[in-house]
Every structure is written in structure tokens, then in C-alpha cells.
Design a protein around this motif. Structure first.
Motif, PDB file in Angstrom:
ATOM      1  N   VAL A  27       0.850  -1.185   0.000  1.00 57.10           N
ATOM      2  CA  VAL A  27       0.000   0.000   0.000  1.00 57.10           C
ATOM      3  C   VAL A  27       0.887   1.237   0.000  1.00 57.10           C
ATOM      4  O   VAL A  27       2.052   1.168   0.418  1.00 57.10           O
ATOM      5  CB  VAL A  27      -0.939  -0.017   1.228  1.00 57.10           C
ATOM      6  N   GLN A  28       0.346   2.339  -0.455  1.00 54.63           N
ATOM      7  CA  GLN A  28       1.085   3.592  -0.404  1.00 54.63           C
ATOM      8  C   GLN A  28       0.953   4.223   0.979  1.00 54.63           C
ATOM      9  O   GLN A  28      -0.012   3.944   1.717  1.00 54.63           O
ATOM     10  CB  GLN A  28       0.580   4.553  -1.475  1.00 54.63           C
ATOM     11  N   ALA A  29       1.892   5.072   1.311  1.00 53.68           N
ATOM     12  CA  ALA A  29       1.857   5.765   2.590  1.00 53.68           C
ATOM     13  C   ALA A  29       0.515   6.485   2.761  1.00 53.68           C
ATOM     14  O   ALA A  29      -0.001   7.085   1.815  1.00 53.68           O
ATOM     15  CB  ALA A  29       3.007   6.756   2.678  1.00 53.68           C
ATOM     16  N   GLY A  30      -0.026   6.384   3.970  1.00 57.99           N
ATOM     17  CA  GLY A  30      -1.319   6.970   4.246  1.00 57.99           C
ATOM     18  C   GLY A  30      -2.475   6.003   4.051  1.00 57.99           C
ATOM     19  O   GLY A  30      -3.605   6.295   4.457  1.00 57.99           O
ATOM     20  N   ASN A  59      -4.184   1.836   9.892  1.00 59.50           N
ATOM     21  CA  ASN A  59      -4.502   3.043   9.139  1.00 59.50           C
ATOM     22  C   ASN A  59      -3.308   3.986   9.167  1.00 59.50           C
ATOM     23  O   ASN A  59      -2.392   3.844   9.981  1.00 59.50           O
ATOM     24  CB  ASN A  59      -5.726   3.726   9.749  1.00 59.50           C
ATOM     25  N   SER A  60      -3.354   4.966   8.283  1.00 59.11           N
ATOM     26  CA  SER A  60      -2.281   5.979   8.206  1.00 59.11           C
ATOM     27  C   SER A  60      -0.908   5.317   8.179  1.00 59.11           C
ATOM     28  O   SER A  60       0.006   5.700   8.920  1.00 59.11           O
ATOM     29  CB  SER A  60      -2.377   6.943   9.401  1.00 59.11           C
ATOM     30  N   ASP A  85       6.490   1.306   8.684  1.00 57.31           N
ATOM     31  CA  ASP A  85       5.672   0.169   9.111  1.00 57.31           C
ATOM     32  C   ASP A  85       5.963  -1.077   8.274  1.00 57.31           C
ATOM     33  O   ASP A  85       5.449  -2.159   8.561  1.00 57.31           O
ATOM     34  CB  ASP A  85       4.183   0.497   9.003  1.00 57.31           C
ATOM     35  N   THR A  86       6.767  -0.926   7.240  1.00 59.22           N
ATOM     36  CA  THR A  86       7.115  -2.065   6.394  1.00 59.22           C
ATOM     37  C   THR A  86       7.860  -3.112   7.194  1.00 59.22           C
ATOM     38  O   THR A  86       8.861  -2.818   7.843  1.00 59.22           O
ATOM     39  CB  THR A  86       7.982  -1.597   5.211  1.00 59.22           C
ATOM     40  N   VAL A 117       3.956  -6.858   5.058  1.00 57.52           N
ATOM     41  CA  VAL A 117       3.324  -5.554   4.868  1.00 57.52           C
ATOM     42  C   VAL A 117       4.379  -4.618   4.300  1.00 57.52           C
ATOM     43  O   VAL A 117       5.456  -4.460   4.875  1.00 57.52           O
ATOM     44  CB  VAL A 117       2.774  -4.992   6.196  1.00 57.52           C
ATOM     45  N   THR A 118       4.071  -4.021   3.153  1.00 59.90           N
ATOM     46  CA  THR A 118       5.003  -3.105   2.502  1.00 59.90           C
ATOM     47  C   THR A 118       4.299  -1.778   2.254  1.00 59.90           C
ATOM     48  O   THR A 118       3.224  -1.754   1.640  1.00 59.90           O
ATOM     49  CB  THR A 118       5.507  -3.692   1.180  1.00 59.90           C
ATOM     50  N   VAL A 119       4.884  -0.709   2.749  1.00 57.97           N
ATOM     51  CA  VAL A 119       4.323   0.623   2.586  1.00 57.97           C
ATOM     52  C   VAL A 119       5.312   1.463   1.787  1.00 57.97           C
ATOM     53  O   VAL A 119       6.447   1.671   2.213  1.00 57.97           O
ATOM     54  CB  VAL A 119       4.036   1.279   3.946  1.00 57.97           C
ATOM     55  N   SER A 120       4.870   1.937   0.660  1.00 52.98           N
ATOM     56  CA  SER A 120       5.743   2.740  -0.199  1.00 52.98           C
ATOM     57  C   SER A 120       5.470   4.226  -0.013  1.00 52.98           C
ATOM     58  O   SER A 120       4.348   4.626   0.281  1.00 52.98           O
ATOM     59  CB  SER A 120       5.545   2.341  -1.660  1.00 52.98           C
TER      60      SER A 120
END
Length: 120
Positions: A12-15, A80-81, A86-87, A116-119
Motif C-alpha cells: 500500500v502507499q503511505a497513508g 490506518n495511516s 511500518d514495512t 506488509v510493505t508501505v511505499s
């Protein structure tokens, strides 16, 4: 035999938001003393959130206000957010033991983990 079955996660993208679920097959205490831990590459494993023996959620400072833990049988973590930091690989854990002062959480059972990967 206790088996923790995790689902959810992804990219997911940041946010953005993601949901993780953990089903405790053969675990006799509902979601009491079940929780989520995470480990990023090169970093130590850290506790994210857990349900205490009274089914009350507890959160690490770095997720409080962003993540929500719920569920009486299947443990659900709403994230959320999300931030790039958080990755990590997220692991479900569970376990309740009995110490000198009574029942206490001891995370002796572990799931396989979900990424979980946050870009940014």
C-alpha cells in the motif's frame, strides 16, 4: 495442537490502510493473549499490539492512534495511516500461561508471518 493462521497484508502507499487477521485454531482462550509482532530486515522483532488476558487491547507507542485491534475469536488488526517505516513481516502470536501471580501472556505459538510493505 495450536495453529495460528494469518491473512491480509500486502502493499500500500503511505497513508493507506490494511487489515491483518489471525485465526487461532485449537487455541482455547479466544483472542486473549493474542497479538501481532513485526520484524523489519536488520531490525529486532517488536510487539505491535496484543489483547491482554482480559481481552483489552494494548498498543506500542509507535502505532497507538493508527492501528486498532479487535476480535474475540479471530484477532483483527486494522492498520490506518500507514508509514514506510511500518514495512515489515508481521507475525501473529498467542499463548497464556500461569505464573506466581496468576495467568499471564506468554507468546509461545507463532504464525508464519505476512508481509506488509508501505511505499512512499
Amino acid at each position: 495442537q495450536v495453529q495460528l493462521v494469518e491473512s491480509g497484508g500486502g502493499s500500500v502507499q503511505a497513508g493507506g490502510s490494511l487489515k491483518l487477521s489471525c485465526e487461532g485454531r485449537g487455541y482455547p482462550y479466544g483472542s486473549a493473549c493474542m497479538g501481532w509482532f513485526r520484524q523489519a530486515p536488520g531490525k529486532a522483532r517488536e510487539k505491535v499490539a496484543h489483547m491482554d488476558r482480559n481481552h483489552s487491547p494494548n498498543y506500542a507507542d509507535f502505532v497507538r492512534g493508527r492501528f486498532t485491534l479487535s476480535g474475540e475469536a479471530t484477532l483483527v488488526l486494522h492498520m490506518n495511516s500507514l508509514k514506510p517505516e511500518d514495512t515489515a513481516m508481521y507475525f501473529c502470536a498467542a499463548g497464556l500461561g500461569f505464573g506466581a501471580s496468576g495467568p499471564e501472556c506468554r507468546f509461545t505459538f507463532w504464525g508464519q508471518g505476512t508481509q506488509v510493505t508501505v511505499s512512499s
